[in-house]
Design an enzyme around this catalytic site. Structure first.
Site, PDB file in Angstrom:
ATOM      1  CG  ASP A 134      44.709 -10.904  68.690  1.00  0.00           C
ATOM      2  OD1 ASP A 134      44.190 -10.390  69.498  1.00  0.00           O
ATOM      3  OD2 ASP A 134      44.546 -11.872  68.150  1.00  0.00           O
ATOM      4  CG  ASP A 168      40.577 -11.825  67.186  1.00  0.00           C
ATOM      5  OD1 ASP A 168      41.975 -11.589  67.119  1.00  0.00           O
ATOM      6  OD2 ASP A 168      39.973 -12.883  67.026  1.00  0.00           O
ATOM      7  CE  LYS A 176      43.400 -17.774  70.204  1.00  0.00           C
ATOM      8  NZ  LYS A 176      42.914 -18.690  69.393  1.00  0.00           N
ATOM      9  CB  SER A 196      43.840 -13.500  64.371  1.00  0.00           C
ATOM     10  OG  SER A 196      44.509 -13.596  65.591  1.00  0.00           O
ATOM     11  CG  HIS A 197      48.322 -13.276  64.079  1.00  0.00           C
ATOM     12  ND1 HIS A 197      47.481 -14.210  64.115  1.00  0.00           N
ATOM     13  CD2 HIS A 197      49.335 -13.643  63.202  1.00  0.00           C
ATOM     14  CE1 HIS A 197      48.061 -15.299  63.452  1.00  0.00           C
ATOM     15  NE2 HIS A 197      48.881 -14.869  62.845  1.00  0.00           N
ATOM     16  CG  ASP A 226      41.862 -14.528  69.817  1.00  0.00           C
ATOM     17  OD1 ASP A 226      42.780 -13.516  69.318  1.00  0.00           O
ATOM     18  OD2 ASP A 226      41.400 -15.301  69.116  1.00  0.00           O
ATOM     19  NE  ARG A 227      46.843 -14.353  68.718  1.00  0.00           N
ATOM     20  CZ  ARG A 227      48.221 -13.959  67.971  1.00  0.00           C
ATOM     21  NH1 ARG A 227      49.118 -14.516  68.748  1.00  0.00           N
ATOM     22  NH2 ARG A 227      48.203 -13.371  67.195  1.00  0.00           N
TER      23      ARG A 227
END
Length: 545
Positions: free
Chosen positions: A292, A294, A393, A121-122, A296-297
């Site tokens: 981010d 991947d 998300k 992710s982030h 999703d945000r």
């Protein structure tokens, strides 16, 4: 050329004690995966072994990642082990890249038994960065606790893994590749698919693309700036926002996925997306967003860098939900937020008489409600927003939701937010993260704090901030009973709740790669129209009882 079936090997290994998946899978520094013998193989085998053999045989699974360092190396191992473990077909994103929302979409489209998502992710990438691996189940969402616990238990006792080391897959070519394996009646198939198209087609059925195209490229179009932060979202932003909806090519920046995210932290917030914030402050653009690693945000910004708090973002989408055609057809079944997220969404749910669920942190809790038909829209304070179209998300979905609201209301981001505060009141919200702290010390601190706030003397205590007085109404360690299956999740975070609905939350996070992360959230509610535009109150001092 040798056309004989490829050999399947069963090789010995030894278990590791630290492969318990967190809320977002297993995340470790890259050097852990590279330096510990069979560390990756052990966890991948534990995933495959957690699936019943009859379900696994001949099944379809999806694989994709955010493109960070070690992504393609891991995919090669996952492919070789999938074949050896009886999986019939793998669907993999072009170049091994596929956003987390797209993986969820593709799992559902292909009716796969699950998917493996390669992302942290982030967290930063590169050789010195973090790598992650997560298992999503057939609904397209993160595995529930029963599954991740099973994976962990297998990883603690694993003695061998199965692999077909001779398989080599070309990730650079859109194609279907087949491999004959010894003792297998059917060939093993790998499909390399366009990472964007299935996901884009889903979005076309959710949003009014004609209205969005008019907003972005019509006579009175707005100007936008989107920062993919050298993560997975670059190809999606280019294809959907620029090529299809008509935004100019320079509206999208940092769109080439890089293994180290350009040396940056792919976290869409005011700190790590500072360049976008500074650009937006110039006033040239009406709308901005950052994604981010991947996908999703996302972070939403208005003109002059007006920041949309993620807790406010999901509340505004809820208040304007019928600006999105999807909800005009499906209706709204319920709203949900994670416990630490501000109660801004609660205010909308109360006003519209729609059920509101407060869950522990982790998208899997939302997925359970969605599968039961109880939930339509949800969000987390950590810049994650989504709906029941998939079970993850979805950063780009949130951006298109906001653009749909702009197209309908014909107002600026700032005006929409301020109108919302005038209608529903404002939740001043802030969050502090204390990362990589000593785990034992963090646990001791939480235990001491819990004893203090649960004591009788704490109830009714008052704290003053300027002209405002906060009185403790309730304090607890949040416990969630899932309304679908009755599961009880205890010890989800300490809550101090005040009489006006304001809250302070303390929580230990499970998504870090090293040590512990202590998160502190402050949510102060204000309904006085004369005070909602003041600076947020972020600290409390003791007041007289």
């Amino acid at each position: 050329m040798d056309d004989s079936p490829l050999q399947v090997l069963t090789l010995p290994t030894a278990p590791y004690p630290d492969q318990r998946p967190g809320t977002s899978g297993l995340r470790k520094k890259v050097f852990v995966f590279q330096s510990k013998r069979n560390y990756l193989q052990n966890f991948v085998q534990s995933i495959y072994s957690s699936i019943d053999l009859l379900d696994r045989q001949g099944s379809t699974m999806v694989v994709g990642g955010d493109g960070r360092y070690f992504n393609q190396t891991a995919i090669e191992v996952i492919v070789q082990m999938a074949a050896a473990n009886g999986v019939g077909r793998l669907v993999i994103g072009h170049h091994g890249i596929m956003s987390t929302p797209a993986v969820s979409c593709v799992i559902r489209k292909y009716k796969a038994i699950g998917g493996i998502v390669l992302t942290a992710s982030h967290n930063p990438g590169g050789r010195e960065g973090v790598f992650g691996i997560k298992f999503n189940t057939a609904n397209g969402g993160p595995a529930q606790d029963a599954v991740t616990n099973r994976i962990f238990q297998i990883s603690r006792t694993i003695e061998e893994y199965a692999i077909c080391p001779e398989i080599r897959v070309d990730l650079a070519t859109l194609s279907k590749q087949t491999f004959d394996l010894e003792n297998k009646f059917k060939p093993f198939t790998v499909e390399i698919v366009d990472s964007v198209e299935s996901y884009a087609n889903m979005l076309r059925n959710i949003f009014d693309f004609a209205a969005l195209k008019e907003l972005l490229s019509g006579e009175n179009h707005i100007k936008i700036q989107l920062d993919a932060m050298h993560g997975v979202m670059g190809p999606y932003v280019k294809r959907i926002l620029c090529e299809e909806l008509g935004s100019p090519a320079n509206a999208a920046i940092n769109c080439v996925p890089l293994q180290d995210f350009g040396g940056q932290h792919p976290d869409p917030n005011l700190t790590y997306a500072a360049d976008l914030v500074e650009t937006m402050r110039g006033g040239q653009y009406d709308f901005g967003a950052a994604f981010d690693g991947d996908g999703d945000r996302s972070m939403i910004l208005g003109k002059h860098g007006f920041f949309v708090n993620p807790s406010d973002s999901v509340a505004v989408i809820a208040a304007n939900v019928f600006s999105i055609p999807y909800f005009q057809h499906t209706g709204v079944r319920g709203y949900a937020r994670s416990m630490p997220t501000s109660a801004a969404l609660d205010n909308v749910a109360r006003a519209t008489k729609i059920e509101l669920y407060e869950t522990p942190t982790g998208w899997k809790f939302f997925g359970n409600l969605m599968d039961a038909g109880k939930l339509s829209l949800c969000g987390e304070e950590s810049f994650g927003t989504g709906a029941d179209h998939i079970r993850e998300k979805d950063g780009l979905w949130a951006v298109l939701a906001w653009l749909s609201i702009l197209a309908t209301r014909k107002q600026s981001v700032e005006d929409i937010i301020k109108d919302h505060w005038q209608t529903f009141g404002r939740n001043f919200f802030t969050k502090y993260d204390y990362e990589e702290v000593d785990l034992d010390a963090a646990i001791q601190m939480m235990e001491d704090l819990e004893l203090r706030i649960l004591g009788k003397a704490f109830m009714g205590q008052r704290f003053a901030v300027g002209e405002k007085l906060y009185q403790v109404e309730k304090a607890d360690n949040f416990e969630y009973t899932d309304p679908v299956d009755g599961r009880i999740c205890r010890n989800q975070g300490l809550r101090i709740i005040f009489t006006d609905g304001s809250r302070i939350i303390y929580r230990l996070s499970g998504t870090g790669s090293m040590g512990a992360t202590v998160r502190v959230y402050i949510d102060s509610y204000e309904k006085d129209p004369d005070k909602i535009f003041r600076d947020p109150r972020v600290s409390l001092r003791p007041g007289k009882r």
